[in-house]
Design an enzyme around this catalytic site. Structure first.
Site, PDB file in Angstrom:
ATOM      1  N   CYS A 135       0.822  -1.390   0.040  1.00 53.96           N
ATOM      2  CA  CYS A 135      -0.187   0.055  -0.061  1.00 53.96           C
ATOM      3  C   CYS A 135       0.805   1.379   0.220  1.00 53.96           C
ATOM      4  CB  CYS A 135      -0.972   0.000   1.229  1.00 53.96           C
ATOM      5  SG  CYS A 135      -2.317   1.116   0.884  1.00 53.96           S
ATOM      6  N   HIS A 281      -4.137  -5.297   0.214  1.00 54.44           N
ATOM      7  CA  HIS A 281      -3.505  -5.825   1.579  1.00 54.44           C
ATOM      8  C   HIS A 281      -3.542  -7.237   1.637  1.00 54.44           C
ATOM      9  CE1 HIS A 281      -3.437  -2.000   3.939  1.00 54.44           C
ATOM     10  NE2 HIS A 281      -3.740  -1.566   2.766  1.00 54.44           N
ATOM     11  N   GLU A 283      -2.408  -9.164   3.895  1.00 54.68           N
ATOM     12  CA  GLU A 283      -2.779  -9.534   5.158  1.00 54.68           C
ATOM     13  C   GLU A 283      -3.934  -9.315   5.562  1.00 54.68           C
ATOM     14  OE1 GLU A 283      -2.586  -5.103   5.716  1.00 54.68           O
ATOM     15  OE2 GLU A 283      -1.582  -6.475   4.268  1.00 54.68           O
TER      16      GLU A 283
END
Length: 895
Positions: A135, A281, A283
């Site tokens: 990001c 993202h 994660e």
């Protein structure tokens, strides 16, 4: 813009104490090179050590957890302003401690030096180190190689896109394109402009279609850099003022509405360096193939190390014996060297076995528990309200507590805990911050059961004091064998929102009129099991006091209290037909009288509708500029209640708005009563070391008919906006738990469930993890407080923005009420749907999460909806004589 080249790095410092020769290893010798003894078996691959640069984000520790599992060893987390280039050069090149680097997401823009910190120089100088930017880190990779950072066609936060990629090794074993299953979560307002990419960068991933996906794949449709620094001096300044214009906004960023919204750039790599960036993202809990991306990056790292002659000699820090508290504490500023160690080191406490008392230290207590149980008792005497009224409702229920599971539907809560001013160990602790900045300390007043008062200044703050108090308590586990609940006595009270300055926030905007924390130490309590109607009576005494004769006295006092309380309860059983269970009745004959002049008082909202809507729009502007993904904006409403019967008000509130984490607290010395009907758990730690958070994001009113009600429930369930709100906070709470939980243990057993209460439907998720054994309960709270559902994400930047918009302190609202048991467990709620009565004034806080999809008018109406239940109860309790016409008010009011 050409790639940036920085000056030659300075020489390194002396070796750090945690990096000894025994912790280093060289790359494995080639086959046949000989070596130590052996059975000739395959050598397991060495773990990969990652330096994780944290850009003050609230998702960094989700990356930490993933890398811990994938790499075989936790990464080292360093904030972007914590190390100088000298530090980075030392550990990466001289000590050769890391195999790769990951640069986290974060608020802001890479064009603002303080937003990205050391990350820019790492990307410029570390050409021979594999780097993955996520990001903001991805945008930084583009920025240092001349790309423009512009506004995205649409700000996307907590929503999903399908991606296609070019087969780059970072996406190995991952499908590509529409309906491939490769769906990723996006949290960003800015993007790299594809046409501005230099020859150094290659596009590797894009959105596969313009369609945005919610978590449940709702079909609802979705409703540049003009100034780049060209000099090193400007690029690497650290003064925050260098990042803002005179109007407080970020440097000019082009509007990218002309960009193709269909193919938004989602990934880049460097043409010659092992540097990669992803805009999404990996994660996030809702991203598909996220772990595979981290596994691929690990493989890129190991392959690059074998292929690069320079790295054949790289010394890599082994999995070794590093202090767990250093690797995983909420504040990782203490990781590297003695001169960087945080002054407040964790004090570890060894659990006491059930066979013998531990050796006593000065000031320690060994608490012993006595308890009795009355089977199947609750329904015979009309419920827990009658128990509280008879045992603790006299004298206006002064200095009493009631952690009240007044809503037990669908097994949301099982136990209620109640008590009052108790035996010899009882005390009240009241804390006021000395100022509104971090590390300011504060003033503590302790009043004991005999009326003695002691005042102290706590240099390290209240939570540090509470931690030391809990560490000083030893206990015998067999004392509570057979008890099905975790609160066996200890600290019960509240933590105000202002204590965020002890939990990573830099300051508060204003001083709270109520204490910043207030707790009882409860040595006597009664527990109600709502599942089977059992009632428990518990009492604590200090075993260590027996040496001076006090122990026998305490034991006899507590035995007497147990016996007397049991008699009172059994007497209630005999009188059951005559007991009133009407929540509108007075308690113990206390009269309820309100003068007509008081009845005319009305709630006044701190901000008018226009002002609140302007604040919502300001939040949307911050979100559009990448300063936050979500901002939980709140306001306060107040009115005079000089003669209000606080307990009567609470009984009415629990009847009209029952909630699983409701609570009553009265601190008579502060003229303070808390009437809380919260449906939300902040954080719980049970005796099995399981941490649990249950954030609420998404609320809608109940319907007037079953058909309308079901329609509204489904409307909430499939609301793209509410799903985005909830997902952002789930990822935030995963991050907060990830700071203190065992690697790989954080999981989400329930995601975006809709729960129905008497007045509203809410969207609730559950996050769990296993606490690391060397961290304390207070460490867990400090890692997560305030609850992310009341701040937004990224948390630190969001709290700063909210402080600038909200004109009065939140006080108790947005904080937590609950207990810290002497046996190292705790359970805390989020203070919402609450009336705070203090010095003749009632205050109620309410608000909502502002996201990119928010409509300002709808956000104002949601704030009113959340305040409706508590304000209605206060109005009803004060309108026995006078019922004003609300339509003629000249002020903004709530009814």
């Amino acid at each position: 813009m050409a790639a940036l080249r920085l000056p030659t790095p300075p020489p390194p410092r002396a070796p750090a104490p945690w990096l000894h020769s025994s912790h280093r290893r060289r790359v494995a010798a080639p086959r046949g090179a000989g070596g130590g003894g052996g059975g000739g078996g395959a050598v397991p691959p060495p773990p990969v050590r990652t330096l994780l640069i944290d850009n003050y984000d609230s998702y960094t520790y989700n990356i930490f957890q993933e890398l811990s599992v994938v790499n075989g060893v936790p990464p080292v987390v360093v904030r972007n302003d914590e190390w100088t280039w000298r530090d980075v050069y030392r550990w990466v090149y001289k000590e050769r401690a890391f195999d790769n680097i990951v640069i986290s997401p974060g608020p802001g823009s890479p064009a603002c030096p303080s937003d990205i910190g050391i990350g820019l120089r790492i990307l410029c100088e570390c050409g021979d180190i594999p780097i993955l930017g996520v990001c903001l880190g991805h945008q930084a990779l583009g920025f240092v190689h001349g790309a423009k950072i512009v506004h995205a066609p649409e700000a996307i936060h907590g929503r999903l896109s399908e991606l296609e990629h070019n087969g780059c090794y970072l996406f190995n074993h991952i499908p590509s394109g529409i309906n491939s299953g490769f769906k990723v979560v996006r949290y960003h307002s800015l993007v790299i402009e594809p046409d501005s990419l230099s020859e150094d960068l290659i596009s590797i991933a894009w959105t596969a279609s313009p369609k945005m996906l919610s978590f449940l794949e709702s079909d609802k449709p979705d409703i540049t850099s003009s100034t780049l620094w060209g000099s090193l001096d400007n690029l690497f300044v650290t003064n925050q003022s260098e990042c803002s214009t005179t109007d407080g906004k970020m440097p000019s960023i082009n509007d990218a509405s002309e960009l193709d919204g269909y193919r938004v750039l989602m990934g880049v790599r460097h043409s010659t360096r092992p540097h990669y960036g992803v805009q999404f993202h990996p994660e996030s809990v809702a991203t598909h193939y996220g772990r595979q991306i981290f596994q691929n990056f690990k493989k890129i790292t190991t392959d690059f190390g074998l292929q690069t002659p320079l790295l054949q000699e790289r010394k890599v820090h082994s999995i070794g014996k590093l202090e767990r508290s250093q690797i995983s504490s909420p504040d990782l500023k203490n990781f590297v060297a003695n001169d960087l160690l945080h002054s407040a080191r964790l004090k570890l406490w060894d659990s006491v076995g059930p066979c013998a008392l531990p050796k006593r230290s000065s000031g320690d207590k060994c608490l012993r528990l006595q308890w009795k149980k009355i089977d199947n008792f609750l329904n015979r005497i009309g419920g827990s309200e009658n128990i509280f009224s008879v045992l603790f409702g006299h004298h206006s229920a002064e200095d009493t507590f009631w952690l009240d599971s007044s809503s037990v539907d669908q097994n949301r809560a099982r136990f209620s805990f109640m008590g009052g001013k108790g035996g010899p160990l009882w005390k009240q602790m009241t804390f006021h911050l000395a100022s509104q900045r971090a590390n300011c300390g504060g003033n503590l007043t302790i009043r004991d059961a005999y009326g003695c008062t002691v005042r102290n200044f706590l240099k390290d703050g209240f939570l540090d004091f509470l931690d030391k108090e809990m560490q000083s308590i030893q206990y015998i586990e067999k004392d509570y064998e057979g008890l099905p609940f975790d609160f066996h006595g200890g600290f019960v009270g509240y933590i105000g929102y202002g204590l965020k300055v002890e939990c990573d926030a830099s300051s508060n905007s204003a001083k709270s009129s109520t204490p910043d924390a207030c707790f009882f130490f409860a040595d006597n309590l009664v527990v109600v099991d709502h599942n089977n109607g059992d009632v428990y009576i518990l009492s604590l005494h200090d075993e260590y006091s027996s040496g001076n004769g006090d122990g026998d006295y305490q034991n006899s006092i507590h035995s007497l209290w147990l016996a007397n309380t049991e008699k009172k309860l059994l007497r209630m059983d005999a009188m059951a037909p005559r007991l009133s269970i009407n929540g509108n009745s007075s308690i113990n004959g206390n009269s309820f009288t309100i003068s007509s002049s008081v009845n005319k008082q009305r709630f006044v909202i701190e901000k008018s509708k226009d002002e609140y809507i302007r604040d919502v729009q300001s939040c949307l502007d911050y979100i559009r500029d990448g300063e936050s993904y979500e901002l939980c904006l709140t306001t306060q409403m107040k009115r005079r209640t000089d003669y209000m019967d606080a307990l009567k008000l609470y009984l009415k509130l629990r009847k009209q708005n029952p909630a699983p984490y409701a609570a009553w607290l009265n601190f008579s010395s502060e003229n303070l009563s808390i009437c809380c009907s919260s449906p939300e758990r902040f954080l719980r730690l049970d005796r099995n070391a399981i941490l649990e958070a249950k954030p609420i994001k998404g609320t809608i009113a109940r319907g007037r008919t079953p058909e309308e009600d079901e329609c509204l429930r489904l409307q909430l369930k499939y609301s793209e906006k509410d799903q985005a709100e909830n997902l952002m906070i789930v990822d935030l709470l995963r991050n907060d738990l990830g700071k203190v939980c065992e690697p790989g243990s954080v999981h989400v057993p329930r995601l975006m469930d809709v729960e129905s209460y008497k007045t509203v439907h809410t969207m609730v998720s559950t996050i769990r993890g296993t606490k690391m054994s060397d961290l304390s309960p207070v460490d867990c709270v400090k890692a997560a407080f305030p609850g992310g559902s009341m701040t937004g994400a990224p948390k630190v930047r969001s709290m700063e923005i909210l402080d600038s918009l909200e004109t009065s302190p939140r006080g108790i609202y947005s904080g937590s009420v609950g207990f810290f048991s002497y046996n190292k467990t705790f359970d805390l709620n989020i203070v919402i749907r609450t009336v705070v009565l203090h010095n003749g004034e009632a205050s109620i806080g309410a608000g909502g999460a502002i996201v990119a999809l928010s409509d300002p008018e709808a956000e104002y109406n949601e704030m009113l909806l959340k305040a409706k239940a508590p304000t209605k109860v206060v109005e009803e309790c004060s309108q026995q004589i006078y019922n004003p016409d609300r339509s003629d008010s000249m002020q903004t009011t709530v009814s």
